[in-house]
Scaffold this active site. Sequence first.
Site, PDB file in Angstrom:
ATOM      1  N   ASP A   1       1.024  -1.032   0.070  1.00 20.52           N
ATOM      2  CA  ASP A   1       0.060   0.133   0.037  1.00 20.52           C
ATOM      3  C   ASP A   1       0.962   1.264  -0.051  1.00 20.52           C
ATOM      4  OD1 ASP A   1       0.219  -1.348   2.937  1.00 20.52           O
ATOM      5  OD2 ASP A   1       0.378   0.913   2.980  1.00 20.52           O
TER       6      ASP A   1
ATOM      7  N   ASP B   1       0.708   3.608   2.267  1.00 24.92           N
ATOM      8  CA  ASP B   1       0.376   4.218   3.576  1.00 24.92           C
ATOM      9  C   ASP B   1      -0.620   5.253   3.554  1.00 24.92           C
ATOM     10  OD1 ASP B   1       1.106   4.013   6.449  1.00 24.92           O
ATOM     11  OD2 ASP B   1       2.182   5.726   6.304  1.00 24.92           O
TER      12      ASP B   1
HETATM   13  N1  LIG Z   1       1.218   1.073   5.605  1.00 27.36           N
HETATM   14  C1  LIG Z   1       1.743   0.257   6.711  1.00 27.36           C
HETATM   15  N2  LIG Z   1       2.373   0.714   7.774  1.00 27.36           N
HETATM   16  C2  LIG Z   1       2.612  -0.261   8.607  1.00 27.36           C
HETATM   17  N3  LIG Z   1       2.818  -1.644   8.481  1.00 27.36           N
HETATM   18  C3  LIG Z   1       2.405  -1.735   7.467  1.00 27.36           C
HETATM   19  N4  LIG Z   1       2.437  -3.104   6.885  1.00 27.36           N
HETATM   20  C4  LIG Z   1       1.675  -2.983   5.427  1.00 27.36           C
HETATM   21  N5  LIG Z   1       1.362  -1.702   5.301  1.00 27.36           N
HETATM   22  C5  LIG Z   1       1.798  -1.216   6.161  1.00 27.36           C
END
Ligand SMILES: Nc1ncnc2[nH]cnc12
Length: 287
Positions: free
Chosen positions: A208, A210
């Site tokens: 992703d 974030d």
């Molecule tokens: N955006 C994110 N923040 C922290 N841990 C994650 N693991 C997968 N995506 C994450």
Amino acid sequence: MQRTLGIIGGSGLYDIAGLTGARWEQVETPWGAPSDALLTGHIGETRIVFLPRHGRGHVHSPSAIPYRANIDALKRLGVTDVVSISAVGSFRQALAPGHFVIVDQFIDRTFAREKSFFGTGCVAHVGFGHPTCTRLGDAVAAAGAAAGLTLHRGGTYLAMEGPQFSTHAESLLYKNWGCSVVGMTAMPEAKLAREAEMCYATVAMVTDYDSWHPDHDSVDVAAVIATLGANSAGGKALVGALPAALGPAGSCPCGCDRALDNAIMTAPDKRDPALLAKLDAVAGRIL
Ligand SMILES: Nc1ncnc2[nH]cnc12
Ligand SMILES: CSC[C@H]1O[C@H](OP(=O)(O)O)[C@H](O)[C@@H]1O
């Protein structure tokens, strides 16, 4: 020197198929129980030990993972090289969901975890300027290429405490610091692997963007799981290709296997026998 490859599986990776002679082994450690039993077996001639970091069924939260027991258990089973697999959020447009990043630096923002095997009665300070093993990273890169993955070499992993994801402001801050990816588990795992004199490399699967990206929703678990599901075959293919990508075993050119040389500060007559006993696997080479 005999090589044993340890694989720490992250979110979405709780088992690996294709090991010959596979069997789950319970391991006791002086640091408590590891996250789960460890799966041992072989790929070709290479001995493999696999540990699901969160336990099968995803039982342990990032803050509650027994990091010291996990690294001690791997060491106790003879692991020399650890490849840690993690799901991460991305701070860079070019590190897109589904891509893999061989991380080579960390920023540790965790605050509620035991971070060392050493302490009162046996104080040690290992070098950590270069926290990952270049030789092992080279093997991961070759295995990733053989597995047909989109793979980026190098990047900084911001380790956050969690379990909540970052706010928009935190996400922008970490991005502006120059971080590449964010996750919740590489620390203190990498620090402990260095103290235990094991080569360590992190391969991060981007799930992703974030919470900073103007064109993407803020991360949630549904988004992470959807990307993991679509790309978990890539992670498994990388693991399958790793043994063939490892060069000959032997002393680590980066010095990972000698990290404790000159690291212990406590005078021999001031060392605590109870702590020394707990360090039998981790520091047995020098104590
Ligand atoms: N955006 C994110 N923040 C922290 N841990 C994650 N693991 C997968 N995506 C994450
Ligand atoms: C399921 S999203 C958050 C969770 O995923 C990552 O786990 P891992 O590093 O073990 O793959 C992240 O660090 C969080 O623990």
